[in-house]
Design a protein around this motif. Sequence first.
Motif, PDB file in Angstrom:
ATOM      1  N   THR B  81       0.644  -1.233  -0.123  1.00 26.63           N
ATOM      2  CA  THR B  81       0.212  -0.283  -0.390  1.00 26.63           C
ATOM      3  C   THR B  81       1.070   1.453   0.044  1.00 26.63           C
ATOM      4  O   THR B  81       0.347   2.556  -0.731  1.00 26.63           O
ATOM      5  CB  THR B  81      -0.945   0.214   1.290  1.00 26.63           C
ATOM      6  OG1 THR B  81      -1.520  -0.878   1.342  1.00 26.63           O
ATOM      7  CG2 THR B  81      -1.952   1.377   1.405  1.00 26.63           C
ATOM      8  N   VAL B  82       2.042   1.184   0.677  1.00 27.33           N
ATOM      9  CA  VAL B  82       2.938   2.532   0.898  1.00 27.33           C
ATOM     10  C   VAL B  82       3.362   2.704  -0.896  1.00 27.33           C
ATOM     11  O   VAL B  82       3.688   4.241  -1.006  1.00 27.33           O
ATOM     12  CB  VAL B  82       3.966   2.451   1.808  1.00 27.33           C
ATOM     13  CG1 VAL B  82       5.283   2.979   2.261  1.00 27.33           C
ATOM     14  CG2 VAL B  82       3.324   2.140   3.121  1.00 27.33           C
ATOM     15  N   THR B  83       3.889   1.688  -1.133  1.00 27.09           N
ATOM     16  CA  THR B  83       4.453   1.420  -2.505  1.00 27.09           C
ATOM     17  C   THR B  83       3.901   2.284  -3.474  1.00 27.09           C
ATOM     18  O   THR B  83       4.084   2.492  -4.213  1.00 27.09           O
ATOM     19  CB  THR B  83       5.408   0.304  -2.491  1.00 27.09           C
ATOM     20  OG1 THR B  83       4.388  -0.590  -2.719  1.00 27.09           O
ATOM     21  CG2 THR B  83       6.784   0.299  -1.959  1.00 27.09           C
ATOM     22  N   THR B  84       2.406   1.487  -3.135  1.00 20.51           N
ATOM     23  CA  THR B  84       1.285   1.488  -4.461  1.00 20.51           C
ATOM     24  C   THR B  84       1.192   3.108  -4.374  1.00 20.51           C
ATOM     25  O   THR B  84       1.243   4.023  -4.991  1.00 20.51           O
ATOM     26  CB  THR B  84       0.340   1.011  -3.945  1.00 20.51           C
ATOM     27  OG1 THR B  84       0.245  -0.136  -3.971  1.00 20.51           O
ATOM     28  CG2 THR B  84      -0.360   1.457  -5.414  1.00 20.51           C
ATOM     29  N   PHE B  85       1.130   3.689  -3.064  1.00 19.06           N
ATOM     30  CA  PHE B  85       1.065   5.167  -2.789  1.00 19.06           C
ATOM     31  C   PHE B  85       1.781   6.251  -3.183  1.00 19.06           C
ATOM     32  O   PHE B  85       1.399   7.151  -3.501  1.00 19.06           O
ATOM     33  CB  PHE B  85       0.308   6.011  -1.173  1.00 19.06           C
ATOM     34  CG  PHE B  85       0.509   7.198  -0.509  1.00 19.06           C
ATOM     35  CD1 PHE B  85      -0.143   8.141  -1.284  1.00 19.06           C
ATOM     36  CD2 PHE B  85       2.133   7.615  -0.094  1.00 19.06           C
ATOM     37  CE1 PHE B  85       0.038   9.662  -1.476  1.00 19.06           C
ATOM     38  CE2 PHE B  85       1.814   9.422   0.438  1.00 19.06           C
ATOM     39  CZ  PHE B  85       0.903   9.880  -0.217  1.00 19.06           C
ATOM     40  N   LEU B  86       3.188   5.393  -3.027  1.00 22.49           N
ATOM     41  CA  LEU B  86       4.655   6.508  -3.344  1.00 22.49           C
ATOM     42  C   LEU B  86       4.377   6.959  -5.310  1.00 22.49           C
ATOM     43  O   LEU B  86       5.206   7.277  -5.446  1.00 22.49           O
ATOM     44  CB  LEU B  86       5.932   5.547  -2.962  1.00 22.49           C
ATOM     45  CG  LEU B  86       6.042   6.097  -1.223  1.00 22.49           C
ATOM     46  CD1 LEU B  86       7.557   5.556  -0.919  1.00 22.49           C
ATOM     47  CD2 LEU B  86       5.672   7.544  -0.762  1.00 22.49           C
ATOM     48  N   ILE B  87       3.961   5.547  -5.040  1.00 18.00           N
ATOM     49  CA  ILE B  87       3.669   5.690  -6.969  1.00 18.00           C
ATOM     50  C   ILE B  87       2.685   6.270  -7.165  1.00 18.00           C
ATOM     51  O   ILE B  87       3.255   7.331  -8.897  1.00 18.00           O
ATOM     52  CB  ILE B  87       4.191   4.353  -7.412  1.00 18.00           C
ATOM     53  CG1 ILE B  87       5.672   3.353  -6.860  1.00 18.00           C
ATOM     54  CG2 ILE B  87       3.959   3.978  -9.023  1.00 18.00           C
ATOM     55  CD1 ILE B  87       5.355   2.050  -7.999  1.00 18.00           C
ATOM     56  N   ALA B  88       1.806   5.958  -7.485  1.00 17.55           N
ATOM     57  CA  ALA B  88       0.492   6.685  -6.838  1.00 17.55           C
ATOM     58  C   ALA B  88       0.333   8.481  -7.058  1.00 17.55           C
ATOM     59  O   ALA B  88      -0.501   8.496  -8.778  1.00 17.55           O
ATOM     60  CB  ALA B  88      -0.747   5.966  -7.218  1.00 17.55           C
ATOM     61  N   TYR B  89       0.936   8.569  -6.473  1.00 17.81           N
ATOM     62  CA  TYR B  89       0.922  10.139  -6.097  1.00 17.81           C
ATOM     63  C   TYR B  89       1.301  10.969  -6.474  1.00 17.81           C
ATOM     64  O   TYR B  89       0.221  11.924  -7.156  1.00 17.81           O
ATOM     65  CB  TYR B  89       0.823  10.856  -4.599  1.00 17.81           C
ATOM     66  CG  TYR B  89       0.620  11.390  -4.019  1.00 17.81           C
ATOM     67  CD1 TYR B  89      -0.732  11.413  -3.451  1.00 17.81           C
ATOM     68  CD2 TYR B  89       1.119  12.859  -4.809  1.00 17.81           C
ATOM     69  CE1 TYR B  89      -2.048  12.655  -3.028  1.00 17.81           C
ATOM     70  CE2 TYR B  89      -0.282  14.185  -3.848  1.00 17.81           C
ATOM     71  CZ  TYR B  89      -1.223  13.953  -3.304  1.00 17.81           C
ATOM     72  OH  TYR B  89      -1.805  15.419  -2.616  1.00 17.81           O
ATOM     73  N   PRO B  90       2.555  10.800  -7.781  1.00 20.87           N
ATOM     74  CA  PRO B  90       2.705  11.860  -8.045  1.00 20.87           C
ATOM     75  C   PRO B  90       2.937  11.404  -9.357  1.00 20.87           C
ATOM     76  O   PRO B  90       2.458  12.441 -10.414  1.00 20.87           O
ATOM     77  CB  PRO B  90       4.517  10.831  -7.986  1.00 20.87           C
ATOM     78  CG  PRO B  90       4.633  10.300  -6.854  1.00 20.87           C
ATOM     79  CD  PRO B  90       3.580   9.695  -6.673  1.00 20.87           C
ATOM     80  N   LEU B  91       1.653  10.078  -9.591  1.00 20.59           N
ATOM     81  CA  LEU B  91       1.008   9.410 -11.600  1.00 20.59           C
ATOM     82  C   LEU B  91      -0.098  10.661 -11.294  1.00 20.59           C
ATOM     83  O   LEU B  91      -0.561  11.455 -12.522  1.00 20.59           O
ATOM     84  CB  LEU B  91       1.047   8.370 -11.373  1.00 20.59           C
ATOM     85  CG  LEU B  91       0.016   7.691 -12.714  1.00 20.59           C
ATOM     86  CD1 LEU B  91       1.061   8.562 -13.492  1.00 20.59           C
ATOM     87  CD2 LEU B  91       0.041   6.372 -12.274  1.00 20.59           C
ATOM     88  N   ALA B  92      -0.731  10.685  -9.745  1.00 17.79           N
ATOM     89  CA  ALA B  92      -1.265  11.216 -10.557  1.00 17.79           C
ATOM     90  C   ALA B  92      -1.561  12.896 -10.745  1.00 17.79           C
ATOM     91  O   ALA B  92      -2.965  13.428 -10.806  1.00 17.79           O
ATOM     92  CB  ALA B  92      -3.202  10.775  -8.402  1.00 17.79           C
ATOM     93  N   TYR B  93      -0.982  13.027  -9.264  1.00 13.27           N
ATOM     94  CA  TYR B  93      -0.654  14.239  -9.683  1.00 13.27           C
ATOM     95  C   TYR B  93      -0.316  15.395 -10.628  1.00 13.27           C
ATOM     96  O   TYR B  93      -0.474  16.239 -11.141  1.00 13.27           O
ATOM     97  CB  TYR B  93       0.387  14.872  -8.730  1.00 13.27           C
ATOM     98  CG  TYR B  93       0.839  16.214  -8.302  1.00 13.27           C
ATOM     99  CD1 TYR B  93      -0.242  17.081  -7.085  1.00 13.27           C
ATOM    100  CD2 TYR B  93       1.797  16.735  -9.019  1.00 13.27           C
ATOM    101  CE1 TYR B  93      -0.083  18.240  -7.528  1.00 13.27           C
ATOM    102  CE2 TYR B  93       1.853  18.161  -9.131  1.00 13.27           C
ATOM    103  CZ  TYR B  93       1.242  19.224  -7.751  1.00 13.27           C
ATOM    104  OH  TYR B  93       1.426  20.394  -7.838  1.00 13.27           O
ATOM    105  N   THR B  94       0.805  14.616 -11.214  1.00 15.33           N
ATOM    106  CA  THR B  94       1.113  14.879 -12.681  1.00 15.33           C
ATOM    107  C   THR B  94       0.088  15.036 -13.854  1.00 15.33           C
ATOM    108  O   THR B  94      -0.404  15.872 -14.701  1.00 15.33           O
ATOM    109  CB  THR B  94       2.287  13.777 -13.758  1.00 15.33           C
ATOM    110  OG1 THR B  94       3.056  13.863 -12.440  1.00 15.33           O
ATOM    111  CG2 THR B  94       3.188  14.281 -14.634  1.00 15.33           C
ATOM    112  N   ILE B  95      -1.025  13.371 -13.793  1.00 12.29           N
ATOM    113  CA  ILE B  95      -2.072  13.513 -14.432  1.00 12.29           C
ATOM    114  C   ILE B  95      -3.190  14.777 -14.874  1.00 12.29           C
ATOM    115  O   ILE B  95      -3.176  15.295 -15.004  1.00 12.29           O
ATOM    116  CB  ILE B  95      -2.794  12.748 -14.766  1.00 12.29           C
ATOM    117  CG1 ILE B  95      -1.857  11.081 -14.763  1.00 12.29           C
ATOM    118  CG2 ILE B  95      -4.393  12.409 -15.616  1.00 12.29           C
ATOM    119  CD1 ILE B  95      -2.431   9.889 -15.175  1.00 12.29           C
ATOM    120  N   ALA B  96      -3.580  14.855 -13.475  1.00 14.62           N
ATOM    121  CA  ALA B  96      -3.561  15.682 -12.296  1.00 14.62           C
ATOM    122  C   ALA B  96      -4.211  17.204 -12.998  1.00 14.62           C
ATOM    123  O   ALA B  96      -4.456  18.651 -13.775  1.00 14.62           O
ATOM    124  CB  ALA B  96      -4.649  16.371 -11.357  1.00 14.62           C
TER     125      ALA B  96
END
Lengths: 378, 339
Positions: B81-96
Amino acid sequence: MAEIEVRLVDVTKRFGDFVAVDAINLEVRNGEFFSLLGPSGCGKTTTLRMIGGFEEPTHGLIELSGQDVTWLPPYRRNVNTVFQNYALFPHLTLGENIAFGLRRRNVKADEIKKRVADALELVQLTGYEDRKPGQISGGQAQRVALARALINRPAVLLLDEPLGALDLKLRKQMQVELKRIQQEVGITFIYVTHDQEEAMTMSDRIAVMNKGHYEQLAGPAELYERPKTRFVAGFLGVSNLLPVKADGNADAHAVLRLPDGTAARAPRALMNGHTGPVALGVRPEKIRLKAPADEVGGQYNRLEGVVRDASYIGVSTQYIVELRDQRRITVFEQNVERATKAELWAPGEKVVMTWLPEHSFVVPDEGVVEQVGIAAVE
Amino acid sequence: MGTFLKHHRWITPLALLAPGLLWLLVFYLYPALQMFMASFWSGSLATGFTFSLSNWTNYPDAVSTYAPIYLRSVLYAGAATVTTFLIAYPLAYTIAFKGGRFKNLLLFLVVAPFFTSFLLRTVSWKIILSDSGPVLGPLKAIGILPQQFHVLASPMAVIAGITYAFLPFMTLPIYVALEKVDFRLVEAAKDLYAGPWRPGGAIVGAIVGGVLMAVLGFVFNTSPLAFAIVGAVVGAVLFHFRVSESFVRVTFPLSISGVFAGGLLTFIPAIGDYVNAELLGGPNTSMIGNVIQAKFLTENDYPSASALSFVMMFGVLIVVAIYAKILGTEELSAAAARA
């Protein structure tokens, strides 16, 4: 002479091919209430955003208190902004919203507490610290936004149409309050609005903007009485504009001849600087209507016409008078001499319009529109 | 009919809820009850099962036998969950915020893996990460990695598999939350002197970078300390210059709801997952899902399997409750702003 707080030198902003702000030079004095007034798309908000640091000018220089800040980010400028939709942080209480700037500057906790209380008192919201932005009205949110900016004691406060979302009554109330607060804190205000009445009520000076530059910069009275361009004449209030030809001078007045041959006079100084064709302007409320047989003093300008329309609106009556060449003139007459509806001028009656030459103004005439502005009175 | 409905307003919501309620009743509540009964059984498939409340000992038995595996499941699911968060947050931020006109395409790419079966994707990872597969093979051939080096059958492989599988579940809710953040609030924060995040950025960056690289060091069996130092320095520099206070005080607190939802959508299925541990793991990496699956389908030990399932369910409930207490309230964001 008050010192200059904000100076814009040749500031230009382009978005692609669109020139939003076109080589503006502007000096805002310390402690003044300065307004940028203009229709949407005139570049007033872009100008404000460049002063705030949210846009970088394509060209030019911006100085704050004598320091070049052209390339400084917003957080390193001693200015604060009241945003159009307040932009209060929804996850923070009002107290935390107001303290935001001080916290970022590492001000001590007890001083923050004291200054937040003072700021809330200034905007008359004492005791609201613990509410959330979602729990207050638009007018209150507006005042919180003001407190959040003012608490930092910026050199300049930028206000981007802060009253735009409020209803008319609240807006009028806030205009008075804003002016009071500005005088109380003595901070330079730069105020962006498209509402001419708002700008006139509060401002010491107004720059009337159009298409990326300002057409005239002056105090409210001068802008209204002596507009220098067709655009200013039309944007602030209602103006009657008639194309005229200069025809020499008579005493202290310039003689201006209308297309139908009638001569009108205007102060000679107003002709200075005009080289091309000009138009003579007069405000609707400056004109008095007389019967053709009435005695009219020689000091008045005279213009004959026929009443085409009369609208009774309580405080005054608005007439449309048609000239011989079918141009139409708007006249507002206070309902004093002719108080009841039966005594008003009726459509079809011949009248003589009279006004003092000093009430005339002269603008360059590059268009063909006779009357600009909206002939409506609130 | 119209007037009837007008006088009985409670009918409409009930009618709308009915299909869902019925579905839950038949396919969730009934089997759950059945399973709860089964957890009090004793006996075997050959001799037949008998129900007795005295069989509550199934629970302590299950817990005491499989406690280490429960713990492992929580650790793996938590780490994933932590690694998913660390990857997903920058990804979602960049897309948004930086996606511009490619936003929809990028979002499509995030969910594109769903077009292939979950099982197939995990099998592909098994092939990719195999001891002489396309990644490790060449690295071993040129001598960067020792011959006996392997990724499969390690905790890292299982955690990486779960991370990969649940990345979209973390990315989408965070994206939705970030998308709603009014950019003018960020401008307002900058206007109110929110500049680079000093000194917090460097400290947080050093911790994040250090921990991540230390883990990587463990995986590759080299010096974790050297890795951690490099990671800490890079993280500190990166966070110091790239993470602004407006993000920390405004954007991030306003996206917490997305992080919360994404965390739940990742952690809950991850803790019960057995496919990744089965295909990418080894005997020492099996999770509680593997045990339950084996008990139910291979050993036909329904009572133990049921007891294990219920323990897991309650465990998840407790973990989620704690998590909600920390993240799910507005306290955290408010605390961040006060700091």
